[in-house]
Scaffold this motif. Structure first.
Motif, PDB file in Angstrom:
ATOM      1  N   VAL A 147       0.906  -1.067  -0.120  1.00  0.00           N
ATOM      2  CA  VAL A 147      -0.127  -0.038   0.154  1.00  0.00           C
ATOM      3  C   VAL A 147       0.904   1.171   0.043  1.00  0.00           C
ATOM      4  O   VAL A 147       1.361   1.593   1.087  1.00  0.00           O
ATOM      5  N   THR A 148       1.314   1.521  -1.074  1.00  0.00           N
ATOM      6  CA  THR A 148       2.011   2.988  -1.402  1.00  0.00           C
ATOM      7  C   THR A 148       1.461   4.152  -1.263  1.00  0.00           C
ATOM      8  O   THR A 148       1.887   5.007  -1.335  1.00  0.00           O
ATOM      9  N   GLU A 149       0.009   4.102  -1.576  1.00  0.00           N
ATOM     10  CA  GLU A 149      -0.866   5.297  -1.507  1.00  0.00           C
ATOM     11  C   GLU A 149      -1.983   5.130  -1.121  1.00  0.00           C
ATOM     12  O   GLU A 149      -2.642   3.829  -0.754  1.00  0.00           O
ATOM     13  N   ASP A 150      -2.709   6.089  -0.609  1.00  0.00           N
ATOM     14  CA  ASP A 150      -4.389   5.831   0.087  1.00  0.00           C
ATOM     15  C   ASP A 150      -5.142   5.324  -1.183  1.00  0.00           C
ATOM     16  O   ASP A 150      -5.049   5.789  -2.354  1.00  0.00           O
ATOM     17  N   ARG A 151      -6.051   4.596  -0.710  1.00  0.00           N
ATOM     18  CA  ARG A 151      -6.712   3.905  -1.624  1.00  0.00           C
ATOM     19  C   ARG A 151      -8.037   3.126  -0.895  1.00  0.00           C
ATOM     20  O   ARG A 151      -7.876   3.062   0.027  1.00  0.00           O
ATOM     21  N   ASP A 152      -8.937   3.019  -1.914  1.00  0.00           N
ATOM     22  CA  ASP A 152     -10.303   2.184  -1.545  1.00  0.00           C
ATOM     23  C   ASP A 152      -9.962   0.839  -1.863  1.00  0.00           C
ATOM     24  O   ASP A 152      -9.334   0.545  -2.816  1.00  0.00           O
ATOM     25  N   PHE A 153     -10.316  -0.198  -0.719  1.00  0.00           N
ATOM     26  CA  PHE A 153     -10.425  -1.726  -1.365  1.00  0.00           C
ATOM     27  C   PHE A 153     -11.868  -2.148  -1.447  1.00  0.00           C
ATOM     28  O   PHE A 153     -13.054  -1.862  -0.829  1.00  0.00           O
ATOM     29  N   PRO A 154     -12.122  -2.642  -2.661  1.00  0.00           N
ATOM     30  CA  PRO A 154     -13.354  -3.120  -3.113  1.00  0.00           C
ATOM     31  C   PRO A 154     -13.928  -4.103  -2.247  1.00  0.00           C
ATOM     32  O   PRO A 154     -13.053  -5.094  -1.680  1.00  0.00           O
ATOM     33  N   ALA A 155     -15.307  -4.295  -2.060  1.00  0.00           N
ATOM     34  CA  ALA A 155     -15.865  -5.386  -1.229  1.00  0.00           C
ATOM     35  C   ALA A 155     -15.197  -7.072  -1.635  1.00  0.00           C
ATOM     36  O   ALA A 155     -15.272  -7.556  -0.724  1.00  0.00           O
ATOM     37  N   LYS A 250     -26.074 -15.436   1.328  1.00  0.00           N
ATOM     38  CA  LYS A 250     -27.362 -15.286   0.860  1.00  0.00           C
ATOM     39  C   LYS A 250     -28.181 -14.145   1.378  1.00  0.00           C
ATOM     40  O   LYS A 250     -29.029 -13.785   0.517  1.00  0.00           O
ATOM     41  N   HIS A 251     -27.565 -13.207   2.224  1.00  0.00           N
ATOM     42  CA  HIS A 251     -28.472 -12.045   2.663  1.00  0.00           C
ATOM     43  C   HIS A 251     -28.131 -11.151   1.482  1.00  0.00           C
ATOM     44  O   HIS A 251     -29.134 -10.399   1.261  1.00  0.00           O
ATOM     45  N   PHE A 252     -27.179 -11.455   0.867  1.00  0.00           N
ATOM     46  CA  PHE A 252     -26.810 -10.228  -0.422  1.00  0.00           C
ATOM     47  C   PHE A 252     -27.130 -11.089  -1.478  1.00  0.00           C
ATOM     48  O   PHE A 252     -26.794 -10.349  -2.789  1.00  0.00           O
ATOM     49  N   GLU A 253     -27.976 -11.984  -1.683  1.00  0.00           N
ATOM     50  CA  GLU A 253     -28.586 -12.552  -2.945  1.00  0.00           C
ATOM     51  C   GLU A 253     -27.529 -12.793  -3.957  1.00  0.00           C
ATOM     52  O   GLU A 253     -27.892 -12.386  -5.191  1.00  0.00           O
ATOM     53  N   GLY A 254     -26.457 -13.414  -3.660  1.00  0.00           N
ATOM     54  CA  GLY A 254     -25.526 -13.686  -4.653  1.00  0.00           C
ATOM     55  C   GLY A 254     -24.705 -12.393  -5.074  1.00  0.00           C
ATOM     56  O   GLY A 254     -24.005 -12.667  -6.030  1.00  0.00           O
ATOM     57  N   ARG A 255     -24.934 -11.068  -4.929  1.00  0.00           N
ATOM     58  CA  ARG A 255     -24.270 -10.108  -5.278  1.00  0.00           C
ATOM     59  C   ARG A 255     -22.665 -10.172  -5.245  1.00  0.00           C
ATOM     60  O   ARG A 255     -21.948  -9.891  -6.009  1.00  0.00           O
ATOM     61  N   TYR A 256     -21.967 -10.739  -4.416  1.00  0.00           N
ATOM     62  CA  TYR A 256     -20.720 -11.160  -4.263  1.00  0.00           C
ATOM     63  C   TYR A 256     -20.368 -12.669  -4.155  1.00  0.00           C
ATOM     64  O   TYR A 256     -19.235 -13.011  -3.653  1.00  0.00           O
ATOM     65  N   HIS A 257     -21.165 -13.201  -4.817  1.00  0.00           N
ATOM     66  CA  HIS A 257     -21.011 -14.756  -4.434  1.00  0.00           C
ATOM     67  C   HIS A 257     -19.762 -15.202  -4.733  1.00  0.00           C
ATOM     68  O   HIS A 257     -19.201 -16.342  -4.272  1.00  0.00           O
ATOM     69  N   GLU A 258     -19.215 -14.989  -5.963  1.00  0.00           N
ATOM     70  CA  GLU A 258     -17.916 -15.624  -6.421  1.00  0.00           C
ATOM     71  C   GLU A 258     -16.847 -15.318  -5.341  1.00  0.00           C
ATOM     72  O   GLU A 258     -16.023 -16.161  -5.202  1.00  0.00           O
ATOM     73  N   ALA A 259     -16.902 -14.193  -4.722  1.00  0.00           N
ATOM     74  CA  ALA A 259     -15.876 -13.875  -3.755  1.00  0.00           C
ATOM     75  C   ALA A 259     -16.115 -14.497  -2.817  1.00  0.00           C
ATOM     76  O   ALA A 259     -14.990 -15.273  -1.807  1.00  0.00           O
ATOM     77  N   PHE A 260     -17.469 -14.751  -2.178  1.00  0.00           N
ATOM     78  CA  PHE A 260     -17.785 -15.547  -1.059  1.00  0.00           C
ATOM     79  C   PHE A 260     -17.269 -17.007  -1.394  1.00  0.00           C
ATOM     80  O   PHE A 260     -16.950 -17.738  -0.347  1.00  0.00           O
ATOM     81  N   ALA A 261     -17.656 -17.512  -2.304  1.00  0.00           N
ATOM     82  CA  ALA A 261     -17.379 -18.946  -2.730  1.00  0.00           C
ATOM     83  C   ALA A 261     -15.939 -19.165  -2.461  1.00  0.00           C
ATOM     84  O   ALA A 261     -15.560 -20.332  -2.165  1.00  0.00           O
TER      85      ALA A 261
END
Length: 332
Positions: A147-155, A250-261
């Motif tokens: 982390v060499t600069e301030d940045r956002d981290f995606p969900a 399940k709560h997010f109805e698969g919105r981030y399913h690939e990451a959770f998997a």
């Protein structure tokens, strides 16, 4: 005057560390009031006595909560949510266990400044020093690395990498992210992960590049020692995490399913590896016959074969070297 920031600190048998931790908090330079709420979980050393000394010295900043019975394993209580949040007034929450510390007097001010300027940001973190107890602090490594600069981290990245990618004592969140957390996020023993997941799903998570805290690893009676380094408890923890991740997915109805998997698959692999190592340590031949261990057994056999081959080649090379050396000596 109500505090703008409430700092939550957990303490248990931290007499070697708590003074440094509290000193690093009370020295924060801010243009706003803040409060430090410390929960002593029935320590058996001098932690509570030291806390009382600091509470008497800084009555406008420090408030101690003292248990007579340890609550760590109480399944009906979330120590911060149930016992500490009701005592707080802050618009923002920060965290620091009493075996860790902060190392920048402007830490709180910098995080509050960012959150005030960016209403879309639900959580502000920063890099930290990882210190292995018993080593020289000059050897400490900064994490997350790179982390060499301030940045956002995606969900998606946060789901995959988990809460361990940031030091918990770098967390600052808006009050609702923790105080009004949906039921699906709340679960005993997953406090830092719950905070991170809820923040990631309800805004941006921003990381400041400055390492403004130090996290100690290898502290006696820490969560890592009590749970993560105990193979049986580690397996139980990971199995509970599988249920937790599936519930949030399940709560997010698969919105981030690939990451959770992906996160679930990594924890399943850790469970299998830990159970395999436990079976090896017990020499449990019946357990090791189970098909699920087949890939791990083949892996270890392959590693053993290559190790044996390398040792054999090393011996051949050494023999050749000594023969060649003898030849040259004889020739002379």
């Amino acid at each position: 005057m109500p505090a703008l920031v409430s700092v939550f600190c957990l303490a248990y048998n931290h007499e070697k560390y708590i003074a440094r931790a509290l000193d690093s908090m009370v020295c924060q330079q801010t243009d706003f009031p803040f409060e430090i709420i410390v929960h002593d979980d029935a320590s058996t050393d001098r932690t509570a006595d030291i806390l009382r000394e600091y509470e008497a010295r800084y009555p406008d900043k420090i408030r101690g909560v003292y248990e007579t019975e340890n609550q760590f394993y109480n399944p009906n209580i979330s120590i911060i949510r149930d016992l500490m949040v009701p005592l707080s007034s802050g618009e923002f929450f920060a965290f620091c266990e009493c075996d860790d510390s902060w190392n920048d007097p402007l830490k709180l001010q910098r995080q509050v400044d960012y959150l005030r300027k960016h209403p879309e940001c639900s959580m502000c973190v920063h890099t930290a020093y990882r210190h292995i107890v018993g080593t020289d602090e000059a050897e400490d490594q900064i994490y997350p690395a790179g982390v060499t600069e301030d940045r956002d981290f995606p969900a998606e990245e946060l789901v995959r990498r988990g809460a361990g990618m940031f030091a918990t004592n770098s967390f600052m969140v808006r009050r609702p992210i923790y105080a009004d957390m949906p039921e699906c996020f709340t679960m005993q023993d997953f406090g830092d992960y719950s905070i991170l997941m809820n923040a990631a799903m309800n805004g941006t998570v921003h990381c400041l590049k400055e390492p403004m805290s130090r996290h100690n690893e290898g502290v006696a009676d820490s969560w890592t020692v009590r749970i993560w380094n105990d193979p049986e408890k580690r397996v139980i923890h990971q199995k509970e995490m599988l249920q937790y991740l599936a519930r949030i997915d399940k709560h997010f109805e698969g919105r981030y399913h690939e990451a959770f998997a992906g996160a679930i698959a990594e924890r399943e692999a850790d469970i299998l590896e830990t159970e395999y190592q436990m079976a090896l340590s017990r020499n449990d031949k019946d357990e090791l016959k189970k098909g699920k261990y087949g890939p791990l057994i083949r892996r270890d056999k392959k590693i053993a074969f290559h190790r044996m081959l390398n040792e054999h080649l090393l011996k051949l090379n050494m023999t050749h070297y000594f023969r060649k050396s003898t030849f040259y000596c004889t020739s002379e």
